[in-house]
Write a protein that holds these residues in place. Structure first.
Motif, mmCIF file in Angstrom:
data_model
loop_
_atom_site.group_PDB
_atom_site.id
_atom_site.type_symbol
_atom_site.label_atom_id
_atom_site.label_comp_id
_atom_site.label_asym_id
_atom_site.label_seq_id
_atom_site.Cartn_x
_atom_site.Cartn_y
_atom_site.Cartn_z
ATOM 1 N N ALA A 57 0.885 -1.322 0.313
ATOM 2 C CA ALA A 57 0.022 0.164 0.067
ATOM 3 C C ALA A 57 0.760 1.251 -0.182
ATOM 4 O O ALA A 57 0.681 2.504 -0.885
ATOM 5 N N GLU A 58 2.401 1.510 0.571
ATOM 6 C CA GLU A 58 3.003 2.302 0.586
ATOM 7 C C GLU A 58 3.455 2.490 -0.451
ATOM 8 O O GLU A 58 3.915 3.523 -1.373
ATOM 9 N N ILE A 59 3.357 1.657 -1.697
ATOM 10 C CA ILE A 59 4.255 1.473 -2.413
ATOM 11 C C ILE A 59 3.623 2.099 -3.624
ATOM 12 O O ILE A 59 3.949 3.067 -4.584
ATOM 13 N N ASP A 60 2.325 1.422 -4.034
ATOM 14 C CA ASP A 60 1.198 2.485 -4.547
ATOM 15 C C ASP A 60 -0.184 1.923 -4.240
ATOM 16 O O ASP A 60 -0.496 1.091 -3.854
ATOM 17 N N SER A 61 -1.020 2.982 -4.598
ATOM 18 C CA SER A 61 -1.357 4.073 -4.083
ATOM 19 C C SER A 61 -3.437 2.516 -4.423
ATOM 20 O O SER A 61 -4.004 3.253 -3.436
ATOM 21 N N LYS A 62 -3.150 2.445 -5.207
ATOM 22 C CA LYS A 62 -4.136 2.057 -5.822
ATOM 23 C C LYS A 62 -4.488 0.622 -4.935
ATOM 24 O O LYS A 62 -5.137 -0.656 -4.989
ATOM 25 N N PHE A 63 -3.005 0.039 -3.848
ATOM 26 C CA PHE A 63 -3.488 -1.461 -3.444
ATOM 27 C C PHE A 63 -3.589 -0.381 -1.126
ATOM 28 O O PHE A 63 -3.248 -1.394 -0.261
ATOM 29 N N SER A 64 -4.034 0.539 -1.969
ATOM 30 C CA SER A 64 -3.741 1.352 -0.264
ATOM 31 C C SER A 64 -4.924 1.054 0.679
ATOM 32 O O SER A 64 -5.659 1.275 2.238
ATOM 33 N N ASN A 65 -6.530 0.625 -0.115
ATOM 34 C CA ASN A 65 -7.422 -0.006 0.973
ATOM 35 C C ASN A 65 -7.518 -1.611 1.306
ATOM 36 O O ASN A 65 -7.691 -2.546 0.303
ATOM 37 N N ILE A 66 -6.995 -1.312 2.428
ATOM 38 C CA ILE A 66 -6.677 -2.810 3.519
ATOM 39 C C ILE A 66 -7.577 -2.984 4.042
ATOM 40 O O ILE A 66 -7.623 -3.891 5.396
ATOM 41 N N TYR A 67 -8.217 -1.948 4.860
ATOM 42 C CA TYR A 67 -9.311 -2.336 5.427
ATOM 43 C C TYR A 67 -9.894 -3.875 5.688
ATOM 44 O O TYR A 67 -10.440 -3.746 6.985
ATOM 45 N N GLU A 68 -10.267 -4.708 4.726
ATOM 46 C CA GLU A 68 -11.547 -5.715 5.191
ATOM 47 C C GLU A 68 -10.203 -6.884 4.805
ATOM 48 O O GLU A 68 -10.743 -7.323 5.922
ATOM 49 N N LEU A 69 -9.059 -6.522 5.151
ATOM 50 C CA LEU A 69 -7.859 -7.390 5.093
ATOM 51 C C LEU A 69 -8.145 -7.351 6.257
ATOM 52 O O LEU A 69 -7.718 -8.129 7.037
ATOM 53 N N PHE A 70 -7.447 -6.374 6.905
ATOM 54 C CA PHE A 70 -7.568 -5.742 8.941
ATOM 55 C C PHE A 70 -8.918 -6.409 9.469
ATOM 56 O O PHE A 70 -8.568 -6.757 10.061
ATOM 57 N N SER A 71 -9.965 -5.646 8.903
ATOM 58 C CA SER A 71 -11.320 -6.382 9.609
ATOM 59 C C SER A 71 -10.778 -7.875 9.600
ATOM 60 O O SER A 71 -11.221 -8.603 10.893
ATOM 61 N N THR A 72 -10.644 -8.969 8.527
ATOM 62 C CA THR A 72 -10.988 -10.090 8.730
ATOM 63 C C THR A 72 -9.537 -10.614 9.855
ATOM 64 O O THR A 72 -9.714 -11.399 10.469
ATOM 65 N N ASP A 110 -10.342 -18.002 2.674
ATOM 66 C CA ASP A 110 -11.493 -17.591 1.314
ATOM 67 C C ASP A 110 -11.664 -16.283 1.720
ATOM 68 O O ASP A 110 -11.425 -14.630 0.454
ATOM 69 N N HIS A 111 -11.803 -15.152 2.219
ATOM 70 C CA HIS A 111 -11.992 -14.464 3.059
ATOM 71 C C HIS A 111 -10.287 -13.060 2.950
ATOM 72 O O HIS A 111 -10.803 -11.685 2.265
ATOM 73 N N ILE A 112 -9.546 -13.596 3.191
ATOM 74 C CA ILE A 112 -8.011 -12.795 2.688
ATOM 75 C C ILE A 112 -8.274 -12.619 0.947
ATOM 76 O O ILE A 112 -7.788 -11.748 0.667
ATOM 77 N N TYR A 113 -8.505 -13.847 0.525
ATOM 78 C CA TYR A 113 -8.245 -13.859 -1.229
ATOM 79 C C TYR A 113 -9.030 -12.431 -1.447
ATOM 80 O O TYR A 113 -8.479 -11.668 -2.093
ATOM 81 N N ARG A 114 -10.878 -12.129 -1.173
ATOM 82 C CA ARG A 114 -11.627 -11.686 -1.815
ATOM 83 C C ARG A 114 -11.072 -10.304 -0.880
ATOM 84 O O ARG A 114 -11.498 -9.864 -1.759
ATOM 85 N N ASP A 115 -10.562 -9.672 0.296
ATOM 86 C CA ASP A 115 -10.358 -8.793 0.579
ATOM 87 C C ASP A 115 -8.980 -8.227 0.218
ATOM 88 O O ASP A 115 -9.306 -7.197 -0.118
ATOM 89 N N PHE A 116 -8.040 -8.461 -0.399
ATOM 90 C CA PHE A 116 -6.767 -8.405 -1.155
ATOM 91 C C PHE A 116 -6.024 -9.206 -1.654
ATOM 92 O O PHE A 116 -5.678 -8.736 -3.065
ATOM 93 N N VAL A 117 -5.703 -10.294 -2.106
ATOM 94 C CA VAL A 117 -5.161 -11.208 -2.931
ATOM 95 C C VAL A 117 -5.615 -11.457 -3.972
ATOM 96 O O VAL A 117 -4.930 -10.727 -5.061
ATOM 97 N N CYS A 118 -7.026 -10.992 -4.346
ATOM 98 C CA CYS A 118 -7.264 -11.176 -5.359
ATOM 99 C C CYS A 118 -7.185 -9.778 -6.754
ATOM 100 O O CYS A 118 -7.692 -10.303 -7.558
ATOM 101 N N LYS A 119 -7.019 -8.697 -6.150
ATOM 102 C CA LYS A 119 -6.265 -7.875 -6.877
ATOM 103 C C LYS A 119 -5.186 -7.326 -7.660
ATOM 104 O O LYS A 119 -5.095 -7.418 -8.562
ATOM 105 N N PHE A 120 -4.715 -8.885 -7.112
ATOM 106 C CA PHE A 120 -3.385 -8.866 -8.241
ATOM 107 C C PHE A 120 -2.774 -10.484 -8.469
ATOM 108 O O PHE A 120 -2.185 -11.252 -9.318
ATOM 109 N N TYR A 121 -3.670 -11.630 -8.024
ATOM 110 C CA TYR A 121 -2.766 -13.069 -8.004
ATOM 111 C C TYR A 121 -4.669 -13.770 -8.089
ATOM 112 O O TYR A 121 -5.755 -13.869 -7.504
ATOM 113 N N LYS A 122 -4.148 -14.245 -9.505
ATOM 114 C CA LYS A 122 -5.563 -15.382 -10.323
ATOM 115 C C LYS A 122 -5.039 -16.692 -9.548
ATOM 116 O O LYS A 122 -4.183 -17.018 -10.005
ATOM 117 N N ARG A 123 -5.770 -17.470 -8.396
ATOM 118 C CA ARG A 123 -5.827 -19.014 -8.024
ATOM 119 C C ARG A 123 -6.575 -19.676 -9.126
ATOM 120 O O ARG A 123 -7.152 -19.160 -9.799
#
Length: 123
Positions: A57-72, A110-123
């Protein structure tokens, strides 16, 4: 380049979270003896994933929304960390409690994937 390294680390940690529900082999204990899934080991890996998400998130602002990941991590991963197995008369975790732990881990992963990881990785 640093962004790619952080993404790769997140993907590696995510894959480790997926595998954690299977427990791990304990060397020297016999051919088929596995340790049951560990909630604390799972939570530690999830925390490392969050730390790397913050770096990304510090490197690239398009990944700055990590609230859902933090909540999970604060909800579901903490439930995994604090889960207590029920034991049989031999002192081994019951299959039912192991299955419950595996389900909780799968849901959190699964929630971690949906909250953040899916933004740049397709399993």
């Amino acid at each position: 380049m640093e962004e790619q390294k952080v993404k790769e680390k997140i993907i590696t940690l995510y894959k480790e979270l997926e595998q954690e529900k299977d427990g791990r082999y304990l060397p020297g204990t016999g051919l088929y003896h596995n340790e049951p899934p560990s909630g604390s080991r799972y939570a530690d890996k999830a925390k490392k994933l969050l730390d790397n998400a913050k770096k990304l998130a510090e490197i690239d602002s398009k990944f700055s929304n990590i609230y859902e990941l933090f909540s999970t991590l604060n909800k579901e991963v903490e439930l995994v960390r604090n889960y207590s197995y029920k034991y049989d008369k031999m002192g081994n975790p019951t299959q039912k409690s192991i299955t419950e732990m595996q389900k909780m881990m799968a849901d959190a992963t699964d929630h971690i994937y949906r909250d953040f990881v899916c933004k740049f990785y397709k399993r």
